[in-house]
Design a protein around this motif. Structure first.
Motif, PDB file in Angstrom:
ATOM      1  N   UNK A  36     -37.733  85.325  79.761  1.00 32.41           N
ATOM      2  CA  UNK A  36     -37.221  86.666  80.031  1.00 32.41           C
ATOM      3  C   UNK A  36     -38.343  87.561  80.587  1.00 32.41           C
ATOM      4  N   UNK A  37     -37.963  88.424  81.501  1.00 26.56           N
ATOM      5  CA  UNK A  37     -38.933  89.382  82.029  1.00 26.56           C
ATOM      6  C   UNK A  37     -38.970  90.556  81.046  1.00 26.56           C
ATOM      7  N   UNK A  38     -39.936  90.554  80.145  1.00 29.91           N
ATOM      8  CA  UNK A  38     -39.907  91.517  79.047  1.00 29.91           C
ATOM      9  C   UNK A  38     -40.505  92.865  79.443  1.00 29.91           C
ATOM     10  N   UNK A  39     -40.002  93.891  78.776  1.00 21.76           N
ATOM     11  CA  UNK A  39     -40.496  95.245  79.013  1.00 21.76           C
ATOM     12  C   UNK A  39     -41.723  95.461  78.124  1.00 21.76           C
ATOM     13  N   UNK A  40     -42.857  95.604  78.744  1.00 20.01           N
ATOM     14  CA  UNK A  40     -44.095  95.675  77.962  1.00 20.01           C
ATOM     15  C   UNK A  40     -44.591  97.111  77.787  1.00 20.01           C
ATOM     16  N   UNK A  41     -43.699  98.067  77.986  1.00 19.60           N
ATOM     17  CA  UNK A  41     -44.139  99.451  77.850  1.00 19.60           C
ATOM     18  C   UNK A  41     -44.566  99.782  76.425  1.00 19.60           C
ATOM     19  N   UNK A  42     -43.790  99.254  75.474  1.00 20.50           N
ATOM     20  CA  UNK A  42     -44.085  99.587  74.080  1.00 20.50           C
ATOM     21  C   UNK A  42     -45.315  98.841  73.547  1.00 20.50           C
ATOM     22  N   UNK A  43     -45.445  97.578  73.997  1.00 18.88           N
ATOM     23  CA  UNK A  43     -46.591  96.775  73.564  1.00 18.88           C
ATOM     24  C   UNK A  43     -47.327  96.250  74.785  1.00 18.88           C
ATOM     25  N   UNK A  44     -48.426  96.857  75.150  1.00 17.09           N
ATOM     26  CA  UNK A  44     -49.195  96.286  76.254  1.00 17.09           C
ATOM     27  C   UNK A  44     -49.641  94.873  75.840  1.00 17.09           C
ATOM     28  N   UNK A  45     -49.291  93.877  76.615  1.00 21.73           N
ATOM     29  CA  UNK A  45     -49.531  92.504  76.173  1.00 21.73           C
ATOM     30  C   UNK A  45     -50.957  92.029  76.393  1.00 21.73           C
ATOM     31  N   UNK A  46     -51.633  92.646  77.355  1.00 21.53           N
ATOM     32  CA  UNK A  46     -53.016  92.256  77.650  1.00 21.53           C
ATOM     33  C   UNK A  46     -53.153  90.730  77.749  1.00 21.53           C
ATOM     34  N   UNK A  47     -54.048  90.138  76.957  1.00 27.13           N
ATOM     35  CA  UNK A  47     -54.299  88.697  77.097  1.00 27.13           C
ATOM     36  C   UNK A  47     -53.044  87.846  76.889  1.00 27.13           C
ATOM     37  N   UNK A  48     -52.137  88.325  76.069  1.00 28.64           N
ATOM     38  CA  UNK A  48     -50.932  87.537  75.754  1.00 28.64           C
ATOM     39  C   UNK A  48     -50.150  87.196  77.025  1.00 28.64           C
TER      40      UNK A  48
END
Ligand code: FES
Length: 145
Positions: free
Chosen positions: A99-111
């Motif tokens: 899924x193309x997840x919305x990363x606004x709430x959690x910046x995923x950085x290295x993940x």
């Protein structure tokens, strides 16, 4: 350098220099899980105070993906509330389903470097092992939070 090369480097960096590898001395929730497809094991510990994950550590035997993912996870959940950590687990598991997840709430950085794993179904269990252990620990023994 291509994005794939960059992601590969990030994964290898976490594998070779894992963050938060070790044990928490006391007051920690510990969850041991294995990947049934290969038998590799991981042990995740977290110390929660005032509903906040103060510390997360892991130990285990596994492939580069599983150990890099554990390293990234323990970094990412530090300082989150238990509910936020569970939301992050959900987001990660959706990312692993492609899924193309919305990363606004959690910046995923290295993940974010692990998103390519979604294309290799056999490796998804490797990447999600530590996250499942964290989820189990965060939900507690009754699973009814
Ligand atoms: Fe065992 Fe990846 S091959 S966890």
């Amino acid at each position: 350098m291509s994005l794939d090369d960059l992601y590969r480097r990030v994964i290898m960096d976490h594998y070779q220099q894992p963050r938060n590898r070790g044990r928490i001395e006391d007051g920690a929730v510990t969850v041991d899980l294995n990947n049934p497809t290969c038998g590799d094991r991981i042990s995740v510990q977290m110390r929660v105070k005032d509903d906040t994950i103060k510390e997360a550590k892991f130990l285990g035997e596994g492939c580069s993906i599983s150990l890099a993912s554990a390293s990234m996870m323990t970094e990412a959940v530090k300082g989150l509330s238990v509910d936020q950590a569970l939301q992050l687990v959900d987001l990660f598991s959706r990312m692993m389903q492609g899924e193309d997840v919305d990363t606004e709430e959690f910046p995923l950085e290295d993940i974010e470097a692990l998103q390519g794993v979604a294309k290799f179904p056999a490796r998804i269990k490797c990447a999600t092992l530590a996250w499942k252990a964290l989820e189990k620990g965060a939900k507690g023994p009754t699973d009814d939070r």
